[in-house]
Design a protein around this motif. Structure first.
Motif, PDB file in Angstrom:
ATOM      1  N   ARG A  15      26.990 -30.351 -17.571  1.00 38.22           N
ATOM      2  CA  ARG A  15      27.173 -31.307 -18.667  1.00 38.22           C
ATOM      3  C   ARG A  15      28.013 -32.511 -18.207  1.00 38.22           C
ATOM      4  NH1 ARG A  15      28.616 -27.684 -21.962  1.00 38.22           N
ATOM      5  NH2 ARG A  15      30.825 -28.107 -22.209  1.00 38.22           N
ATOM      6  N   ALA A  16      29.095 -32.240 -17.492  1.00 36.95           N
ATOM      7  CA  ALA A  16      29.937 -33.324 -16.978  1.00 36.95           C
ATOM      8  C   ALA A  16      29.170 -34.182 -15.981  1.00 36.95           C
ATOM      9  CB  ALA A  16      31.191 -32.735 -16.335  1.00 36.95           C
ATOM     10  N   THR A  37      33.233 -38.024 -24.688  1.00 39.03           N
ATOM     11  CA  THR A  37      33.308 -38.385 -23.294  1.00 39.03           C
ATOM     12  C   THR A  37      32.872 -39.823 -23.121  1.00 39.03           C
ATOM     13  OG1 THR A  37      32.432 -36.158 -23.020  1.00 39.03           O
ATOM     14  CG2 THR A  37      32.898 -37.374 -21.020  1.00 39.03           C
ATOM     15  N   LYS A  49      29.156 -26.177 -18.299  1.00 35.37           N
ATOM     16  CA  LYS A  49      30.131 -27.265 -18.423  1.00 35.37           C
ATOM     17  C   LYS A  49      30.016 -28.261 -17.266  1.00 35.37           C
ATOM     18  CE  LYS A  49      35.070 -28.127 -18.214  1.00 35.37           C
ATOM     19  NZ  LYS A  49      36.381 -27.533 -17.964  1.00 35.37           N
ATOM     20  N   GLU A  50      29.884 -27.758 -16.028  1.00 35.02           N
ATOM     21  CA  GLU A  50      29.829 -28.653 -14.876  1.00 35.02           C
ATOM     22  C   GLU A  50      28.555 -29.494 -14.896  1.00 35.02           C
ATOM     23  OE1 GLU A  50      30.479 -26.678 -11.210  1.00 35.02           O
ATOM     24  OE2 GLU A  50      32.529 -26.068 -11.708  1.00 35.02           O
ATOM     25  N   SER A  83      38.223 -36.472 -17.937  1.00 39.06           N
ATOM     26  CA  SER A  83      37.258 -35.735 -17.117  1.00 39.06           C
ATOM     27  C   SER A  83      37.818 -35.494 -15.723  1.00 39.06           C
ATOM     28  CB  SER A  83      35.950 -36.521 -17.026  1.00 39.06           C
ATOM     29  OG  SER A  83      35.066 -35.870 -16.164  1.00 39.06           O
ATOM     30  N   HIS A 121      26.818 -36.495 -17.945  1.00 36.81           N
ATOM     31  CA  HIS A 121      27.561 -37.627 -18.517  1.00 36.81           C
ATOM     32  C   HIS A 121      27.744 -38.724 -17.471  1.00 36.81           C
ATOM     33  CE1 HIS A 121      28.778 -36.377 -22.536  1.00 36.81           C
ATOM     34  NE2 HIS A 121      29.081 -35.179 -22.087  1.00 36.81           N
ATOM     35  N   SER A 122      28.222 -38.333 -16.294  1.00 37.41           N
ATOM     36  CA  SER A 122      28.541 -39.303 -15.252  1.00 37.41           C
ATOM     37  C   SER A 122      27.285 -39.955 -14.685  1.00 37.41           C
ATOM     38  CB  SER A 122      29.336 -38.619 -14.140  1.00 37.41           C
ATOM     39  OG  SER A 122      29.803 -39.562 -13.207  1.00 37.41           O
ATOM     40  N   GLN A 131      35.867 -34.117 -13.414  1.00 37.05           N
ATOM     41  CA  GLN A 131      34.702 -33.954 -12.566  1.00 37.05           C
ATOM     42  C   GLN A 131      34.414 -35.261 -11.842  1.00 37.05           C
ATOM     43  OE1 GLN A 131      33.428 -31.044 -12.265  1.00 37.05           O
ATOM     44  NE2 GLN A 131      34.675 -30.138 -13.848  1.00 37.05           N
ATOM     45  N   GLU A 134      35.342 -24.856 -23.094  1.00 38.14           N
ATOM     46  CA  GLU A 134      35.900 -26.172 -22.842  1.00 38.14           C
ATOM     47  C   GLU A 134      37.414 -26.040 -22.742  1.00 38.14           C
ATOM     48  OE1 GLU A 134      32.104 -27.405 -22.946  1.00 38.14           O
ATOM     49  OE2 GLU A 134      33.865 -28.481 -22.277  1.00 38.14           O
TER      50      GLU A 134
END
Length: 717
Positions: free
Chosen positions: A192-193, A108, A189-190, A116, A196-197, A118, A82
């Motif tokens: 995960r982002a 987040t 990580k990508e 963020s 979230h979105s 992303q 991160e």
């Protein structure tokens, strides 16, 4: 789904009658903790010298870090992590104790939108309004969720969203903030982002948070509040606009003729999201303040967006150099402090996967930022004078995280071997029996005594308990309590407890005691009030402040594990918690935890090595049997009935985690070294007398070799 229903896993704050069955030795010391094996064991001495205890880190690829690395191959697999905090905060030495589960919570939620980078949902166009493209974003989010979540998790998410909506549509005004659903641990990580979105685009009335790569969904209470001011359709549109973060886009609420009502909406938006957006009321074609077409328009603040881009650009330009650190009989933070001085950086510029013993020869991975490989290589000779060495020096893409390792390899020599009891069984047979038993049945996965300050008058868990009880002055005095020695450090501490004179104590405290001096300097500045002591704790880095809390949680876990074995033995019973992922480490989401049913107990569905116990925190589930009652009793005993493991005064949040009761050593090998035949070894027959036992084995991350040896030897280490 986890709820805050009475008696459920999050009801530990409630009053519990102390008539429940609990061990008579609540508060037991390490030496009183139970074993899982029933062999006799043997006596011996470890750490006679640093070379008797060698620790080599095993990286995420399963490689020993003391081996040479193929740099060309490594470049394609740079360390992933991160983004680190761009604000530099001075860090000091912290004491030589393991700190495996650092809990820097990755948030987040709504405020986290600004962090963020992303932008996975690109359906928004640079228009005056985004209202016409929401359906396109929603379709994309649904497709994205299907690719990121399995069918079962998607069904749980849909049901959770339906339940929250149902509660809001009912007469009930309040929703328990602890209602949440874990979507599991996403390593990439990508992805995960993106998750979230996607969740927030499909369900804007839900918020997402992340901790240790786990994505958790909660009710969006700001959405609920906004629905009191505008229509639900407008609230949905606004939160989708926030999450999409399309540059130069705007969102317009419906026209509003009431100036007072528009003022209330302005106030809410600026209070909750003023750091992200700005608002303005625009009249319609008549251009009068009383125009019935007057509406509030929202747009992103250019300054905030520019700052985000600038910080991200700076992070990408940062130089990171990885290396393997070898040290001998040296505290890790003393080593870091020395390297920081020589390289012209600060200790917080170093990152590592785990802490290592002092009285040992250790090898571990490290990354230092803002230092080139050539600069580090240029001080190699100076480093060697400090009982250290650095090698495998190379450029990487980012810092290391605590826990970013597979485990540790140990090479240990045990000396002064003796039988535990004088009987007809030879020492050799006792040793072989002990090794085979632990290989087969494992060992109780206690936190090691070094975690609590072995041999110290005041142990780290006592300081942690004082902090959890918000007793800041007491915590300071515990930290500065002297040992029964007459050296300058303890003389200074004794003077402080007698006088509370921070300035005078500073003149007595040796320069090399950096932690104590930093604390005393803060106390001199802020005073010995509760608030002054809070400020003094900020002279320590976050990792050290939270370590004391973790030490308390670890001590309670040790006691809980011992009580669990005392209450039920090796049988898996109803109400136990089982980890459903055989490969899970210490940090895994509650979605992987299963509560054993009565039918599963009868069918012996699970084995004891699958049982886990929670490490105290605000986001864990507790067993629903005697062990769960025991946890409640301990919190009551320690005055923590109302503790929620969130400490805003010290900026500490402790979500908790789970830990397996049992662990097994891997790749175990051993050799009994014969003694001089003229030297008699107590408790051994002359034909098989041994002088020492040489062992090597691997342990998973967060396991202690001293605890494994304790199970073998059946005595204090």
């Amino acid at each position: 789904m986890r709820t805050a229903s009475p008696g459920g896993p999050f009801a530990l704050g409630s009053e519990v009658p102390l008539s429940m069955e609990e061990p008579a030795d609540v508060g037991i010391g390490f030496s009183s903790l139970r074993f899982i094996n029933d062999h006799v064991g043997f006596q011996g001495t470890i750490k006679t010298s640093p070379s008797d205890f060698i620790v080599i880190e095993i990286d995420e690829h399963g490689q020993l870090v003391n081996k040479a690395i193929d740099e060309s191959a490594y470049e394609t697999n740079k360390i992933q992590s991160e983004p680190s905090d761009s604000v530099k905060k001075p860090k000091l030495h912290v004491q030589d104790v393991p700190l495996e589960h650092e809990s820097n919570e990755e948030v987040t939620s709504l405020i986290g939108y600004v962090d963020s980078d992303q932008n996975h949902l690109s359906g928004l166009e640079n228009e005056d309004s985004i209202n016409g493209v929401i359906s396109k974003c929603e379709e994309e989010s649904i497709d994205l969720l299907s690719s990121l979540l399995d069918e079962k998790t998607q069904m749980l998410l849909d049901q959770f969203a339906c339940d929250i909506k149902g509660m809001w549509n009912s007469e009930t005004e309040s929703i328990a903030p602890s209602l949440e659903l874990s979507l599991g641990r996403i390593l990439d990580k990508e992805q995960r982002a993106a998750l979230h979105s996607a969740v927030r685009q499909k369900f804007p009335f839900l918020a997402t948070v992340g901790s240790n790569r786990e994505v958790v969904v909660k009710p969006n209470l700001e959405y609920k509040e906004l629905c009191h001011l505008v229509s639900e359709e407008e609230a949905l549109g606004f939160f989708k606009y926030l999450d999409a973060k399309k540059e130069n886009s705007k969102f317009t609420f419906k026209p509003d003729t009431s100036k007072d009502h528009r003022k209330a909406v302005h106030h809410f938006l600026n209070k909750r999201f003023g750091n992200l957006v700005e608002t303005k009321s625009f009249p319609g074609q008549n251009h009068s303040s009383g125009d019935p077409n007057t509406a509030i328009t929202v747009r992103f603040r250019e300054k905030a967006h520019g700052k985000r881009s600038r910080l991200e650009c700076e992070r990408r330009k940062t130089v990171y150099t990885a290396f393997t650190l070898q040290k001998e009989n040296l505290e890790m933070f003393e080593a870091i402090s020395f390297l920081a001085v020589k390289l012209g950086v600060i200790p917080s510029d170093f990152s590592y996967a785990g802490l290592k013993d002092k009285k040992a020869i250790t090898y571990q991975s490290m990354v230092v930022r803002k230092v080139t490989p050539g600069r580090l290589k240029s001080i190699e000779q100076e480093i060697k004078k400090k009982r250290m060495n650095v090698f495998n020096i190379r450029s990487v893409g980012d810092s290391l995280r605590l826990g970013q390792l597979k485990g540790n390899h140990f090479e240990i020599i045990i000396r002064n071997l003796k039988n535990q009891v004088n009987d007809s069984t030879s020492l050799r047979e006792r040793i072989l029996e002990a090794i085979e038993n632990v290989k087969k049945k494992g060992f109780v996965n206690y936190y090691g005594p070094q975690r609590f300050g072995k041999g110290k008058k005041i142990q780290t868990d006592q300081i942690g308990l004082a902090l959890l009880r918000n007793e800041m002055v007491k915590a300071i005095k515990l930290f500065l309590t002297p040992e029964d020695m007459d050296d300058p450090v303890n003389k200074a501490k004794k003077y402080f407890l007698q006088t509370e004179d921070a300035k005078g104590t500073l003149s007595l405290m040796p320069e090399f005691r950096v932690r104590e001096r930093a604390l005393l300097e803060s106390l001199h500045r802020f005073g010995m009030t509760e608030e002054g002591c809070v400020q003094a704790w900020f002279s320590f880095p976050h990792s050290m402040r939270i370590f004391y809390i973790h030490a308390y949680s670890s001590k309670i876990w040790n006691e809980a594990a011992s009580y669990r074995l005392e209450a039920y033995g090796a049988k898996v019973v109803k109400g136990d918690l089982i980890c459903l992922d055989e490969d899970a480490g210490e940090h895994f989401p509650s979605s992987k935890v299963h509560l054993v049913t009565e039918e599963e107990e009868s069918a012996n569905t699970y084995a004891i090595h699958q049982v886990v116990l929670p490490v105290l925190g605000y986001n864990v589930q507790y067993p629903e049997n005697k062990v769960g009652q025991w946890y409640r009793g301990v919190l009551s005993r320690d005055g923590l009935q109302s503790c929620r493991f969130r400490m805003p005064a010290l900026k500490l949040n402790v979500p908790g985690c789970y830990r397996h009761i049992l662990k097994h050593p891997h790749n175990v090998s051993h050799q009994l070294v014969l003694a001089d035949p003229e030297v008699e070894v107590e408790g051994s027959h002359t034909d098989d007398a041994t002088s020492c036992l040489s062992m090597s084995f691997d342990l998973d991350a967060s396991c202690y070799a001293t605890v494994c040896l304790r199970e073998m030897m059946k005595g204090d280490i």
